[in-house]
Design an enzyme around this catalytic site. Sequence first.
Site, mmCIF file in Angstrom:
data_model
loop_
_atom_site.group_PDB
_atom_site.id
_atom_site.type_symbol
_atom_site.label_atom_id
_atom_site.label_comp_id
_atom_site.label_asym_id
_atom_site.label_seq_id
_atom_site.Cartn_x
_atom_site.Cartn_y
_atom_site.Cartn_z
ATOM 1 N N LYS A 23 0.841 -1.214 0.000
ATOM 2 C CA LYS A 23 0.000 0.000 0.000
ATOM 3 C C LYS A 23 0.864 1.248 0.000
ATOM 4 O O LYS A 23 0.624 2.175 -0.769
ATOM 5 C CB LYS A 23 -0.913 -0.022 1.223
ATOM 6 C CG LYS A 23 -1.519 1.308 1.581
ATOM 7 C CD LYS A 23 -2.290 1.200 2.867
ATOM 8 C CE LYS A 23 -2.501 2.500 3.589
ATOM 9 N NZ LYS A 23 -1.336 3.283 3.950
ATOM 10 N N ASN A 24 1.865 1.265 0.865
ATOM 11 C CA ASN A 24 2.653 2.492 1.002
ATOM 12 C C ASN A 24 3.626 2.701 -0.147
ATOM 13 O O ASN A 24 4.350 3.692 -0.169
ATOM 14 C CB ASN A 24 3.383 2.515 2.352
ATOM 15 C CG ASN A 24 2.424 2.828 3.482
ATOM 16 O OD1 ASN A 24 1.267 3.180 3.237
ATOM 17 N ND2 ASN A 24 2.891 2.698 4.706
ATOM 18 N N ARG A 93 -3.679 9.526 3.344
ATOM 19 C CA ARG A 93 -2.458 10.272 3.621
ATOM 20 C C ARG A 93 -1.592 10.430 2.368
ATOM 21 O O ARG A 93 -0.991 11.474 2.113
ATOM 22 C CB ARG A 93 -1.664 9.509 4.692
ATOM 23 C CG ARG A 93 -0.313 10.097 5.026
ATOM 24 C CD ARG A 93 -0.458 11.372 5.811
ATOM 25 N NE ARG A 93 0.786 12.101 5.921
ATOM 26 C CZ ARG A 93 0.880 13.314 6.453
ATOM 27 N NH1 ARG A 93 -0.177 13.919 6.907
ATOM 28 N NH2 ARG A 93 2.035 13.901 6.516
ATOM 29 N N ASP A 117 -4.696 7.895 8.481
ATOM 30 C CA ASP A 117 -4.846 7.383 9.840
ATOM 31 C C ASP A 117 -4.632 8.455 10.899
ATOM 32 O O ASP A 117 -3.710 9.259 10.797
ATOM 33 C CB ASP A 117 -3.823 6.267 10.078
ATOM 34 C CG ASP A 117 -4.207 5.008 9.332
ATOM 35 O OD1 ASP A 117 -5.408 4.760 9.189
ATOM 36 O OD2 ASP A 117 -3.293 4.285 8.912
ATOM 37 N N ASP A 305 4.483 1.132 12.079
ATOM 38 C CA ASP A 305 3.242 0.490 11.626
ATOM 39 C C ASP A 305 3.050 -0.885 12.274
ATOM 40 O O ASP A 305 1.944 -1.420 12.263
ATOM 41 C CB ASP A 305 3.240 0.337 10.096
ATOM 42 C CG ASP A 305 3.018 1.669 9.401
ATOM 43 O OD1 ASP A 305 2.977 2.701 10.077
ATOM 44 O OD2 ASP A 305 2.897 1.668 8.158
HETATM 45 C C1 UD1 Z 1 4.570 6.937 6.095
HETATM 46 C C2 UD1 Z 1 3.582 5.801 6.040
HETATM 47 C C3 UD1 Z 1 3.127 5.403 7.437
HETATM 48 C C4 UD1 Z 1 4.332 5.113 8.295
HETATM 49 C C5 UD1 Z 1 5.313 6.275 8.268
HETATM 50 C C6 UD1 Z 1 6.608 5.998 9.020
HETATM 51 C C7 UD1 Z 1 2.452 6.200 3.950
HETATM 52 C C8 UD1 Z 1 1.188 6.571 3.266
HETATM 53 N N1 UD1 Z 1 2.411 6.229 5.271
HETATM 54 O O1 UD1 Z 1 3.878 8.065 6.644
HETATM 55 O O2 UD1 Z 1 2.308 4.243 7.325
HETATM 56 O O3 UD1 Z 1 3.879 4.913 9.625
HETATM 57 O O4 UD1 Z 1 5.683 6.575 6.909
HETATM 58 O O5 UD1 Z 1 7.201 4.834 8.541
HETATM 59 O O6 UD1 Z 1 3.442 5.851 3.331
HETATM 60 N N2 UD1 Z 1 7.249 14.690 10.268
HETATM 61 C C9 UD1 Z 1 7.412 16.034 10.551
HETATM 62 N N3 UD1 Z 1 7.364 16.926 9.499
HETATM 63 C C10 UD1 Z 1 7.180 16.544 8.204
HETATM 64 C C11 UD1 Z 1 7.008 15.155 7.931
HETATM 65 C C12 UD1 Z 1 7.041 14.260 8.985
HETATM 66 O O7 UD1 Z 1 7.592 16.410 11.699
HETATM 67 O O8 UD1 Z 1 7.176 17.397 7.310
HETATM 68 C C13 UD1 Z 1 7.326 13.693 11.379
HETATM 69 C C14 UD1 Z 1 6.015 12.954 11.619
HETATM 70 O O9 UD1 Z 1 5.172 13.670 12.473
HETATM 71 C C15 UD1 Z 1 6.502 11.652 12.238
HETATM 72 C C16 UD1 Z 1 7.844 11.409 11.534
HETATM 73 O O10 UD1 Z 1 8.221 12.674 10.994
HETATM 74 O O11 UD1 Z 1 6.760 11.804 13.611
HETATM 75 C C17 UD1 Z 1 7.792 10.366 10.422
HETATM 76 O O12 UD1 Z 1 6.790 10.678 9.507
HETATM 77 P P1 UD1 Z 1 6.884 10.268 7.963
HETATM 78 O O13 UD1 Z 1 8.029 9.327 7.773
HETATM 79 O O14 UD1 Z 1 6.833 11.509 7.162
HETATM 80 O O15 UD1 Z 1 5.551 9.458 7.775
HETATM 81 P P2 UD1 Z 1 4.533 9.505 6.558
HETATM 82 O O16 UD1 Z 1 5.269 9.663 5.283
HETATM 83 O O17 UD1 Z 1 3.433 10.473 6.886
#
Ligand code: UD1
Length: 418
Positions: A23-24, A93, A117, A305
């Site tokens: 999915k991701n 997301r 989520d 996850d």
């Molecule tokens: C993706 C996955 C999610 C997984 C996560 C971490 C998808 C659709 N989702 O989410 O299932 O749990 O990776 O493996 O692929 N952060 C910031 N600023 C930003 C971006 C992120 O502070 O601009 C923080 C977030 O709050 C979090 C951390 O960085 O604490 C990691 O987030 P990120 O790796 O960006 O997760 P997603 O890409 O949203």
Amino acid sequence: MSEHFRVQGGARLVGEVAVVGAKNSVLKLMAAALLAEGTTTITNCPEILDVPLMADVLRSLGCEVTLDGSVVTITTPKELNHRADSEAMGKLRASVCVLGPLVGRCKRAVVALPGGDAIGNRPLDMHQNGLRKLGAHSEIEHGCVIAEAEGLHGAQIWLDFPSVGATENILMAAVLANGTTVIDNAAREPEIVDICVMLQQMGAKIEGAGTSTLTVHGVESLQPTEHRVIGDRIVGATWAFAAAMTRGDITVRGVDPHHLDLVLEKLRMAGADVTTLDDGFRVVQTDRPRSVDFVTLPYPGFATDLQPFAIALSAVSDGTSMITENLFEARFRFIEEMVRLGADARTDGHHAVVRGVDRLSSAPVWASDIRAGAGLVLAGLCADGVTEVYEIFHIERGYPGFVENLRKLGATVERVSA
Ligand code: UD1
């Protein structure tokens, strides 16, 4: 009509399951198709709700998208609509991943803040800062991220944290920028490697995929391609935990076992007999699992996850486990539902302490996100009696054929319509 799962406790899961594309990964690969005019084909796609939602997002930008089982075909026009603010945007997301490609192709994007989520605060500051370094102005206005540039140029970018989404968006903008971009502290997840492989097939010049330094030499344009999505390591790991929790014997096919090296090692520490195969692995658990500690971290650390499964396993293990969550604080909400099932667990800030009990006890429980939902079903399999799991639409966003697979492995699970 609302539906829920009725899960009979006590089964030992035995057999083989085939896992399809991640999915991701697939949702980001679909966004990457925006980067090339023409027809891109993506195979091994999971038949989950998020794929047609992402198809709607791409259609709203001017693409033609057809879904035929596990094959998604996207025809991208020469001129794209740069406004991604359709209703589908708020439902997942990954929709935010159209930001990078739109800025790359159109030099401007208006992208509605994404849904997905409810697992904690999910800011976009790193996405925006990266695009700013590439020469774009970016603001959040009226519920949308706006990014505009005269032209994009290469830059040195240091991420505060190896964010998966920020790495993907910056990468997809940088492939069409003028000059060389270096992204330091980039995410190293297998899904990032997958998107790099697809972009390279499209003509992008990227070095360092799978390491924390990505170097991108911008090119004028990209060509459409055909690409097979990597197997879903999170779904594969779910079945591995299911085997350990139910003292079962499950062979998983369709996943690169090296994407789960740490997970499988943790299960060995819990007492499982784990064999790796070319395209999967087998997990056999005969005795009660032993307690193991887990710490969530970016890849190759233990995936956030999978944190609900770590808690669910710890809840039925012999001993006490400490689980530390470093990415999404709200994921510990799952523990409230586990406590309904008789788990002995408490949280303190980033930590949860779980003391294993001999047997969980069935209760009505509510899924709060995809993984928490699947975790509750696995916990229900280890509980006395019948556990009703509500809000199962979450689970169906991430697990194709979940009930069918559970039944094939010997579980008694019904989908009930109310
Ligand atoms: C993706 C996955 C999610 C997984 C996560 C971490 C998808 C659709 N989702 O989410 O299932 O749990 O990776 O493996 O692929 N952060 C910031 N600023 C930003 C971006 C992120 O502070 O601009 C923080 C977030 O709050 C979090 C951390 O960085 O604490 C990691 O987030 P990120 O790796 O960006 O997760 P997603 O890409 O949203």
